[in-house]
Write a protein that holds these residues in place. Structure first.
Motif, short mmCIF file in Angstrom:
data_model
loop_
_atom_site.label_atom_id
_atom_site.label_comp_id
_atom_site.label_asym_id
_atom_site.label_seq_id
_atom_site.Cartn_x
_atom_site.Cartn_y
_atom_site.Cartn_z
N ALA A 15 0.85 -1.20 0.00
CA ALA A 15 0.00 0.00 0.00
C ALA A 15 0.88 1.24 0.00
CB ALA A 15 -0.93 -0.01 1.21
N SER A 16 1.97 1.20 0.76
CA SER A 16 2.84 2.36 0.83
C SER A 16 3.58 2.57 -0.50
CB SER A 16 3.76 2.20 2.04
OG SER A 16 5.03 2.66 1.77
N ALA A 17 4.00 1.47 -1.14
CA ALA A 17 4.72 1.58 -2.42
C ALA A 17 3.82 2.07 -3.55
CB ALA A 17 5.31 0.22 -2.79
N THR A 18 2.50 1.95 -3.38
CA THR A 18 1.58 2.36 -4.46
C THR A 18 0.71 3.53 -4.00
OG1 THR A 18 -0.03 0.71 -3.69
CG2 THR A 18 1.44 0.04 -5.48
N SER A 19 1.20 4.29 -3.03
CA SER A 19 0.36 5.35 -2.46
C SER A 19 0.12 6.49 -3.46
CB SER A 19 0.96 5.88 -1.16
OG SER A 19 2.24 6.42 -1.44
N ASP A 20 0.85 6.50 -4.58
CA ASP A 20 0.59 7.50 -5.62
C ASP A 20 -0.66 7.15 -6.43
OD1 ASP A 20 2.26 5.25 -6.45
OD2 ASP A 20 2.34 6.19 -8.42
N LEU A 21 -1.19 5.93 -6.28
CA LEU A 21 -2.39 5.52 -7.03
C LEU A 21 -3.60 5.62 -6.10
CD1 LEU A 21 -1.00 2.22 -8.64
CD2 LEU A 21 -0.97 4.54 -9.60
N GLU A 22 -4.77 5.85 -6.68
CA GLU A 22 -5.99 5.87 -5.86
C GLU A 22 -6.56 4.46 -5.80
OE1 GLU A 22 -8.78 8.66 -5.44
OE2 GLU A 22 -7.24 10.21 -5.15
N LEU A 23 -6.21 3.73 -4.75
CA LEU A 23 -6.66 2.35 -4.63
C LEU A 23 -7.44 2.18 -3.34
CD1 LEU A 23 -3.27 0.55 -5.44
CD2 LEU A 23 -5.03 1.31 -7.04
N ARG A 24 -8.27 1.16 -3.33
CA ARG A 24 -8.92 0.76 -2.07
C ARG A 24 -8.33 -0.59 -1.66
NH1 ARG A 24 -13.89 2.24 -0.39
NH2 ARG A 24 -14.70 0.12 -0.37
N TRP A 25 -7.72 -0.63 -0.46
CA TRP A 25 -7.14 -1.87 0.05
C TRP A 25 -8.13 -2.56 0.97
CZ3 TRP A 25 -3.02 -4.06 -2.00
CH2 TRP A 25 -2.17 -3.25 -2.78
N HIS A 26 -8.31 -3.85 0.69
CA HIS A 26 -9.21 -4.69 1.48
C HIS A 26 -8.35 -5.69 2.24
CE1 HIS A 26 -13.01 -3.70 -0.86
NE2 HIS A 26 -12.06 -3.23 -1.67
N PHE A 27 -8.43 -5.67 3.56
CA PHE A 27 -7.68 -6.65 4.35
C PHE A 27 -8.56 -7.87 4.53
CE2 PHE A 27 -5.69 -8.76 7.84
CZ PHE A 27 -4.35 -8.61 7.54
N VAL A 28 -8.09 -9.04 4.05
CA VAL A 28 -8.96 -10.23 4.04
C VAL A 28 -8.45 -11.38 4.90
CG1 VAL A 28 -9.80 -9.62 1.71
CG2 VAL A 28 -7.93 -11.28 1.95
N GLY A 29 -7.31 -11.20 5.60
CA GLY A 29 -6.73 -12.32 6.35
C GLY A 29 -6.97 -12.23 7.84
N GLN A 30 -6.53 -13.26 8.55
CA GLN A 30 -6.66 -13.21 10.01
C GLN A 30 -5.83 -12.06 10.54
OE1 GLN A 30 -6.75 -16.73 12.40
NE2 GLN A 30 -7.34 -18.03 10.68
N LEU A 31 -6.39 -11.37 11.51
CA LEU A 31 -5.77 -10.12 11.97
C LEU A 31 -5.60 -10.15 13.49
CD1 LEU A 31 -4.77 -7.26 11.50
CD2 LEU A 31 -7.14 -6.50 11.36
N GLN A 32 -4.36 -9.91 13.93
CA GLN A 32 -4.08 -9.81 15.36
C GLN A 32 -4.43 -8.41 15.84
OE1 GLN A 32 0.06 -11.06 14.50
NE2 GLN A 32 -0.12 -12.16 16.43
N GLY A 33 -4.97 -8.35 17.05
CA GLY A 33 -5.37 -7.06 17.60
C GLY A 33 -4.24 -6.03 17.62
#
Ligand SMILES: *Cc1c(COP(=O)(O)O)cnc(C)c1O
Length: 239
Positions: free
Chosen positions: A77-95
């Motif tokens: 996400a940081s490497a492509t921050s020049d593009l207008e993208l929507r990032w979807h987090f789909v994996g197991q996530l630790q608090g």
């Protein structure tokens, strides 16, 4: 639909061909379900693929991208921050990663417990911070160690999200178990979605359907498809 074994998405033409093959298969399934063409968002899951593939997909019109590991997602996400993208987090996530995920993700599809709702809503950096869209992940297996809420926990998590001003409940998410007919699994998801809508009428979205089962998911009402290999080609390493 042909999937090349190339490690980085194949040639531009191969990538474009796979993307358009998936787009037309999605359109076919929507027609078969008598649903409108704009009822579905296709998220391209780029896990294990380099930033360059995200840029090539962006050039082909893709704006919604999915990742399942925080470190990799954050870097991409940081490497492509020049593009207008929507990032979807789909994996197991630790608090303990929740706060950082909020910085780049527009949507988290894997909210499955109250402690994670609290971690995602705690200390939002500032009031301008956009509301984070959440899907409640449902565990459709018999294995409690798999990601996802089961039974009444689904409603408990829904109520906790509804009570958090920084979060917006979009709906439910699930992965079809390997040992069940996908259509039957997605029908169960549709029934759980109805339960959630009885307490949250706006939470109409259903995140379901991957490369091998998106048609069945669409027939059972999926609104958000998470598609990896059918578009990207095989992943560089197993995932
Ligand atoms: C990897 C992944 C996908 C995409 O899987 P494909 O079979 O490559 O389409 C979808 N959802 C989740 C949660 C994933 O981890």
């Amino acid at each position: 639909m042909s999937v090349t074994l190339d490690e980085d998405g194949g040639s531009d033409q191969a990538l474009a061909d796979r993307l358009s093959a998936v787009r037309s298969a999605v359109a076919d399934a929507l027609r078969a379900a008598s649903r409108d063409a704009d009822e579905v968002t296709t998220i391209v899951v780029t896990k294990f693929h380099p930033e360059s593939l995200v840029r090539r997909l962006h050039a082909l019109g893709v704006r919604d991208f999915g990742e399942n590991r925080h470190q990799e997602a954050e870097a991409k996400a940081s490497a492509t921050s020049d593009l207008e993208l929507r990032w979807h987090f789909v994996g197991q996530l630790q608090g303990n990663k929740a706060k950082r995920v909020r910085r780049y993700a527009s949507v988290v599809h894997s909210v499955d417990r109250i402690s994670l709702v609290d971690a995602l809503s705690a200390g939002s950096p500032d009031s301008e911070h956009k509301s984070l869209e959440c899907f409640i992940q449902i565990n459709l297996t018999q294995d409690p160690h798999r990601g996802g809420a089961i039974g009444d926990d689904v409603e408990r998590v829904a109520e906790r999200i509804l009570a958090a001003p920084e979060l917006t409940l979009r709906g439910v998410m699930a992965v079809a178990p390997l040992d069940e007919e996908p259509r039957a699994a997605f029908a169960r998801v549709a029934a759980i979605s109805e339960r959630v809508r009885s307490i949250a009428p706006e939470a109409t979205s259903i995140s379901a359907g991957m490369s091998s089962d998106f048609r069945e998911a669409i027939l059972e009402g999926a609104t958000h498809l998470r598609i990896g290999t059918a578009i990207t080609g095989n992943r560089p390493t197993a995932g």
